[in-house]
Design an enzyme around this catalytic site. Sequence first.
Site, PDB file in Angstrom:
ATOM      1  N   HIS A  10     -15.614   8.137  -0.792  1.00 40.84           N
ATOM      2  CA  HIS A  10     -15.538   7.137  -1.856  1.00 40.84           C
ATOM      3  C   HIS A  10     -16.714   7.359  -2.798  1.00 40.84           C
ATOM      4  O   HIS A  10     -17.859   7.405  -2.355  1.00 40.84           O
ATOM      5  CB  HIS A  10     -15.668   5.715  -1.289  1.00 40.84           C
ATOM      6  CG  HIS A  10     -14.539   5.283  -0.431  1.00 40.84           C
ATOM      7  ND1 HIS A  10     -13.492   4.535  -0.922  1.00 40.84           N
ATOM      8  CD2 HIS A  10     -14.294   5.468   0.880  1.00 40.84           C
ATOM      9  CE1 HIS A  10     -12.647   4.270   0.069  1.00 40.84           C
ATOM     10  NE2 HIS A  10     -13.113   4.839   1.177  1.00 40.84           N
ATOM     11  N   HIS A  12     -12.011  11.588   3.548  1.00 43.04           N
ATOM     12  CA  HIS A  12     -12.197  11.263   2.140  1.00 43.04           C
ATOM     13  C   HIS A  12     -13.557  10.635   1.891  1.00 43.04           C
ATOM     14  O   HIS A  12     -14.145  10.021   2.764  1.00 43.04           O
ATOM     15  CB  HIS A  12     -11.081  10.365   1.604  1.00 43.04           C
ATOM     16  CG  HIS A  12     -10.892   9.066   2.327  1.00 43.04           C
ATOM     17  ND1 HIS A  12     -10.344   8.982   3.591  1.00 43.04           N
ATOM     18  CD2 HIS A  12     -11.172   7.797   1.959  1.00 43.04           C
ATOM     19  CE1 HIS A  12     -10.287   7.712   3.957  1.00 43.04           C
ATOM     20  NE2 HIS A  12     -10.788   6.968   2.992  1.00 43.04           N
ATOM     21  N   ASP A  17      -9.022   5.369  -6.984  1.00 38.78           N
ATOM     22  CA  ASP A  17      -8.576   4.572  -5.838  1.00 38.78           C
ATOM     23  C   ASP A  17      -7.519   3.575  -6.307  1.00 38.78           C
ATOM     24  O   ASP A  17      -7.692   2.923  -7.338  1.00 38.78           O
ATOM     25  CB  ASP A  17      -9.769   3.840  -5.220  1.00 38.78           C
ATOM     26  CG  ASP A  17      -9.474   3.257  -3.859  1.00 38.78           C
ATOM     27  OD1 ASP A  17      -8.472   2.519  -3.725  1.00 38.78           O
ATOM     28  OD2 ASP A  17     -10.234   3.516  -2.923  1.00 38.78           O
TER      29      ASP A  17
END
Length: 129
Positions: free
Chosen positions: A95, A93, A29
């Site tokens: 995480h 997406h 990230d």
Amino acid sequence: MSSIFTKIINGEIPAYKIAEDEHHIAFLDAMPLVKGHTLVIPKKEVDVIFDLESEEFKNLWGFAQNVAKKIKNAVPCVRIGVAVVGLEVPHAHIHLIPINKVEEMNFKNERLQLSAEEYADIQNSILNS
């Protein structure tokens, strides 16, 4: 529905990739909550994760599971936290966040500012785990 993630997939924007196959990619990230915070995405442009076909959905989670194991081996943590928020970028997406306490999963927390060298070190640790 092109997004910043599409540009990463196409190689137009650099990213610290830690895993990739024909249908998925995982990269660190750019605004991590903690060191090792990773995003796992399908290469297919889909905004909402639940709009993926059933097989695509299962395959994405299987890919994420493999990535999470690599992160856990490389980054000291109690476990890998998982979040699907989907509001920041219009591309599905996941995480994956190495955590030692639940408070580290708070997206209101200040994001880390890592140097290119720190990103590369984390990337290498995960790739070599």
